[in-house]
Design a protein around this motif. Structure first.
Motif, PDB file in Angstrom:
ATOM      1  N   PRO A  36       0.839  -1.204   0.000  1.00 17.33           N
ATOM      2  CA  PRO A  36       0.000   0.000   0.000  1.00 17.33           C
ATOM      3  C   PRO A  36       0.871   1.252   0.000  1.00 17.33           C
ATOM      4  CG  PRO A  36      -0.097  -1.103   2.142  1.00 17.33           C
ATOM      5  CD  PRO A  36       0.661  -2.008   1.230  1.00 17.33           C
ATOM      6  N   CYS A  37       0.466   2.229  -0.808  1.00 15.85           N
ATOM      7  CA  CYS A  37       1.257   3.439  -0.988  1.00 15.85           C
ATOM      8  C   CYS A  37       0.709   4.583  -0.161  1.00 15.85           C
ATOM      9  CB  CYS A  37       1.204   3.874  -2.450  1.00 15.85           C
ATOM     10  SG  CYS A  37       2.535   3.202  -3.386  1.00 15.85           S
ATOM     11  N   TYR A  38       1.616   5.391   0.358  1.00 15.88           N
ATOM     12  CA  TYR A  38       1.182   6.598   1.053  1.00 15.88           C
ATOM     13  C   TYR A  38       2.312   7.616   0.987  1.00 15.88           C
ATOM     14  CZ  TYR A  38      -0.078   9.739   4.923  1.00 15.88           C
ATOM     15  OH  TYR A  38      -0.367  10.831   5.693  1.00 15.88           O
ATOM     16  N   ALA A  39       1.940   8.865   0.683  1.00 14.82           N
ATOM     17  CA  ALA A  39       2.916   9.943   0.705  1.00 14.82           C
ATOM     18  C   ALA A  39       2.205  11.194   1.156  1.00 14.82           C
ATOM     19  CB  ALA A  39       3.505  10.158  -0.687  1.00 14.82           C
ATOM     20  N   ASN A  40       2.875  11.953   2.011  1.00 13.15           N
ATOM     21  CA  ASN A  40       2.246  13.182   2.458  1.00 13.15           C
ATOM     22  C   ASN A  40       3.316  14.136   2.960  1.00 13.15           C
ATOM     23  OD1 ASN A  40       0.234  14.974   3.011  1.00 13.15           O
ATOM     24  ND2 ASN A  40      -0.853  13.676   4.479  1.00 13.15           N
ATOM     25  N   SER A  41       2.963  15.426   2.985  1.00 14.06           N
ATOM     26  CA  SER A  41       3.885  16.390   3.565  1.00 14.06           C
ATOM     27  C   SER A  41       3.082  17.486   4.241  1.00 14.06           C
ATOM     28  CB  SER A  41       4.803  16.973   2.495  1.00 14.06           C
ATOM     29  OG  SER A  41       4.132  17.966   1.769  1.00 14.06           O
ATOM     30  N   ALA A  42       3.721  18.176   5.169  1.00 14.66           N
ATOM     31  CA  ALA A  42       3.047  19.249   5.890  1.00 14.66           C
ATOM     32  C   ALA A  42       4.028  20.390   6.111  1.00 14.66           C
ATOM     33  CB  ALA A  42       2.526  18.736   7.225  1.00 14.66           C
ATOM     34  N   THR A  43       3.494  21.596   6.087  1.00 13.28           N
ATOM     35  CA  THR A  43       4.325  22.789   6.209  1.00 13.28           C
ATOM     36  C   THR A  43       3.751  23.699   7.290  1.00 13.28           C
ATOM     37  OG1 THR A  43       4.727  22.688   3.841  1.00 13.28           O
ATOM     38  CG2 THR A  43       5.268  24.758   4.921  1.00 13.28           C
ATOM     39  N   ALA A  44       4.614  24.351   8.045  1.00 19.28           N
ATOM     40  CA  ALA A  44       4.121  25.333   9.008  1.00 19.28           C
ATOM     41  C   ALA A  44       5.192  26.390   9.244  1.00 19.28           C
ATOM     42  CB  ALA A  44       3.762  24.649  10.320  1.00 19.28           C
ATOM     43  N   LYS A  45       4.765  27.505   9.815  1.00 22.89           N
ATOM     44  CA  LYS A  45       5.689  28.611  10.065  1.00 22.89           C
ATOM     45  C   LYS A  45       6.069  28.669  11.532  1.00 22.89           C
ATOM     46  CE  LYS A  45       5.495  32.289   6.880  1.00 22.89           C
ATOM     47  NZ  LYS A  45       5.183  33.684   6.672  1.00 22.89           N
ATOM     48  N   LEU A  46       7.300  29.033  11.784  1.00 26.33           N
ATOM     49  CA  LEU A  46       7.730  29.326  13.151  1.00 26.33           C
ATOM     50  C   LEU A  46       7.199  30.715  13.514  1.00 26.33           C
ATOM     51  CD1 LEU A  46      11.410  28.240  12.572  1.00 26.33           C
ATOM     52  CD2 LEU A  46       9.902  27.143  14.235  1.00 26.33           C
ATOM     53  N   SER A  47       7.078  30.999  14.798  1.00 21.64           N
ATOM     54  CA  SER A  47       6.502  32.294  15.188  1.00 21.64           C
ATOM     55  C   SER A  47       7.425  33.452  14.799  1.00 21.64           C
ATOM     56  CB  SER A  47       6.199  32.307  16.683  1.00 21.64           C
ATOM     57  OG  SER A  47       7.392  32.040  17.381  1.00 21.64           O
ATOM     58  N   THR A  48       8.753  33.212  14.838  1.00 19.46           N
ATOM     59  CA  THR A  48       9.699  34.218  14.336  1.00 19.46           C
ATOM     60  C   THR A  48      10.805  33.480  13.584  1.00 19.46           C
ATOM     61  OG1 THR A  48      11.057  34.023  16.296  1.00 19.46           O
ATOM     62  CG2 THR A  48       9.406  35.775  16.303  1.00 19.46           C
ATOM     63  N   TYR A  49      11.629  34.224  12.849  1.00 20.74           N
ATOM     64  CA  TYR A  49      12.783  33.610  12.191  1.00 20.74           C
ATOM     65  C   TYR A  49      13.693  33.006  13.243  1.00 20.74           C
ATOM     66  CZ  TYR A  49      11.782  35.451   7.581  1.00 20.74           C
ATOM     67  OH  TYR A  49      11.221  35.683   6.372  1.00 20.74           O
ATOM     68  N   SER A  50      14.239  31.839  12.937  1.00 24.60           N
ATOM     69  CA  SER A  50      15.074  31.173  13.931  1.00 24.60           C
ATOM     70  C   SER A  50      16.075  30.239  13.264  1.00 24.60           C
ATOM     71  CB  SER A  50      14.166  30.371  14.871  1.00 24.60           C
ATOM     72  OG  SER A  50      14.935  29.475  15.643  1.00 24.60           O
ATOM     73  N   ASN A  51      17.175  29.955  13.951  1.00 23.44           N
ATOM     74  CA  ASN A  51      18.022  28.839  13.516  1.00 23.44           C
ATOM     75  C   ASN A  51      18.375  27.968  14.724  1.00 23.44           C
ATOM     76  OD1 ASN A  51      19.980  30.340  14.786  1.00 23.44           O
ATOM     77  ND2 ASN A  51      21.007  30.964  12.900  1.00 23.44           N
ATOM     78  N   ASP A  52      17.482  27.998  15.687  1.00 27.71           N
ATOM     79  CA  ASP A  52      17.644  27.222  16.910  1.00 27.71           C
ATOM     80  C   ASP A  52      17.118  25.805  16.676  1.00 27.71           C
ATOM     81  OD1 ASP A  52      17.117  26.024  19.468  1.00 27.71           O
ATOM     82  OD2 ASP A  52      17.347  28.013  20.364  1.00 27.71           O
ATOM     83  N   SER A  53      18.003  24.822  16.809  1.00 32.51           N
ATOM     84  CA  SER A  53      17.604  23.425  16.560  1.00 32.51           C
ATOM     85  C   SER A  53      16.367  23.044  17.358  1.00 32.51           C
ATOM     86  CB  SER A  53      18.732  22.477  16.936  1.00 32.51           C
ATOM     87  OG  SER A  53      19.839  22.671  16.106  1.00 32.51           O
ATOM     88  N   ARG A  54      16.270  23.523  18.602  1.00 29.70           N
ATOM     89  CA  ARG A  54      15.160  23.109  19.459  1.00 29.70           C
ATOM     90  C   ARG A  54      13.822  23.497  18.842  1.00 29.70           C
ATOM     91  NH1 ARG A  54      17.043  26.240  24.649  1.00 29.70           N
ATOM     92  NH2 ARG A  54      17.381  27.733  22.969  1.00 29.70           N
ATOM     93  N   GLU A  55      13.727  24.717  18.333  1.00 31.76           N
ATOM     94  CA  GLU A  55      12.464  25.177  17.764  1.00 31.76           C
ATOM     95  C   GLU A  55      12.145  24.444  16.469  1.00 31.76           C
ATOM     96  OE1 GLU A  55      12.634  29.457  17.413  1.00 31.76           O
ATOM     97  OE2 GLU A  55      13.404  29.599  19.466  1.00 31.76           O
TER      98      GLU A  55
END
Ligand SMILES: [Mg+2]
Length: 423
Positions: free
Chosen positions: A304-323
């Motif tokens: 059985p095949c399945y593919a999906n993706s999801a996108t969302a925005k961070l509240s501010t620009y960041s390069n913090d791995s945790r966020e």
């Protein structure tokens, strides 16, 4: 001052890297495979002569491999990246200005190069120096434009009698090489244009040069017009010594073994997210958009095949791995479905901006930002020190994502335990 470009390109780069630490393979047929040991991505001259074609899947050349005892390697990117850095470092000292074009290619600016010995000798000097300092064989093409330098390099590679150096500063020599070069070999002429050109009866590079510029622009594009101008010795493409800021950062892999367990997939996605965040910081960039994608294998018809993706925005620009890792985890949760065998996952960061161009947002907390920067710097420093690694709780580090790498050579130059031993 008349521009002079040199294109330096390593010969069969991945194979050359493997041979560095196994000199007994010097005259033997050798191939290197892509991720998951899928396709042939680098071939020694001997392997080419035996008929192993580029990008051939391993199973298709298995017979040849066994019959001729071709030496097979999995991709060892840690090794190739390190050797590449040594090549570029050496080149830096041989020219005042350069552009790193790919892992094994660089353009040098030799304008105003002043030597009684001439450019051809300097090309040979580059070859010898690289061979002596790094041990990797290269070819050098010299010409008044970048497109001609690419052509010169092609000539140097294809005609061993050149000794690996072709100087195309002379117009007569340019014409001669253009005449015997198929049009599809020209830098900037893609596969579709090649077919279109052939349909017009244009088969050699010399025929392309003779095309009126107007026709080139009308029937193709401004890019084709520029290519022709460059082939005519008119420089149109400058040396780009400042690599363009990345538009997006992608970290994705196919797994050697499929994943069915949520926690396992989550750890893998977190690892990708952390890697992408690290790349982001290396380029002094920040992101606001995170995308996570997962899919089953499109090649297994009975599954059985399945593919999906999801996108969302961070509240501010960041390069913090945790966020970034936290958001990636949320996104994965939203698209995860039980009972599938996942074959690939990826994390993409988009909407990037340079750290120092950032306008502080309404919800920005400068103090928190400073803390975040210090913490990330500390993590990166430790992880690059070669003495150990730190990672976030959710990550699954150093698993190589269950990749098939049956023929992997040691990381001779980047891991202490793998240091070659001399008895
Ligand atoms: Mg190359």
């Amino acid at each position: 001052m008349k521009p002079v470009y040199a294109l330096v390109d390593c010969n069969n780069f991945y194979v050359s890297c493997e041979r560095l630490f196994k000199p007994q393979l010097k005259k033997r047929p050798v191939i290197v495979l892509s991720n998951n040991d899928g396709c042939v991505v680098s071939r020694s001259q001997e392997a080419k002569a035996l008929g192993v074609s580029m990008a051939a899947p391993l199973f298709k050349v298995r017979d040849l491999v066994e019959r001729h005892q071709i030496e097979v390697f999995s991709s060892n990117y840690a090794l190739y990246a390190d050797i590449s850095a040594r090549v570029m470092h050496t080149l830096e000292e041989l020219s005042p200005e350069m552009e790193i074009y790919s892992i094994d290619e660089a353009f040098l600016n030799l304008a105003g190069f002043n030597s009684k010995d001439g450019l051809h000798q300097h090309g040979q000097h580059i070859c010898h120096t690289l061979y002596q300092h790094v041990g990797v064989p290269v070819c050098v093409g010299i010409a008044p434009t970048k497109t001609l330098a690419k052509l010169a390099n092609y000539g140097a590679k294809h005609y061993p009698a050149t000794g690996g150096v072709v100087d195309l500063m002379d117009q007569r020599r340019q014409k001669k090489l253009l005449h015997i070069t198929p049009v599809g070999e020209i830098w900037g002429v893609g596969r579709r244009s090649t077919l279109q050109l052939q349909n017009m009866g244009i088969n050699t590079a010399l025929q392309l040069v003779q095309m009126p510029l107007q026709t080139a622009r009308r029937r193709f594009s401004i890019v084709m017009e520029r290519t022709i101008r460059e082939l005519n010795g008119e420089p149109c493409i400058e040396l780009d010594n400042q690599p363009a800021a990345k538009q997006q950062i992608l970290c994705s892999r196919s797994f050697g073994q499929k994943i069915t367990d949520y926690d396992q997939l989550r750890e893998t996605v977190c690892e990708f997210a952390a890697r992408a965040a690290e790349k982001l910081r290396q380029g002094q960039q920040m992101t606001q958009m995170v995308n996570v994608s997962i899919r089953t294998s499109p090649f297994d018809a009975h599954e059985p095949c399945y593919a999906n993706s999801a996108t969302a925005k961070l509240s501010t620009y960041s390069n913090d791995s945790r966020e970034i890792v936290a958001l990636a985890t949320q996104l994965l949760k939203s698209i995860w479905k039980e009972d599938y065998r996942y074959a690939k996952a990826g994390v993409m960061l988009g909407d990037l901006c340079l750290e120092d161009r950032l306008q502080p947002g309404l919800f920005d907390d400068p103090q928190q930002r400073a803390h975040s920067r210090q913490l990330m710097q500390a993590i990166d420093q430790i992880n690059h020190s070669g003495r150990g690694k730190v990672w976030l709780g959710g990550q699954r580090p150093q698993q190589d994502w269950f990749m098939n790498r049956a023929h992997l050579s040691p990381a001779y130059t980047t891991r202490w335990e793998d240091l070659p031993q001399v008895f």
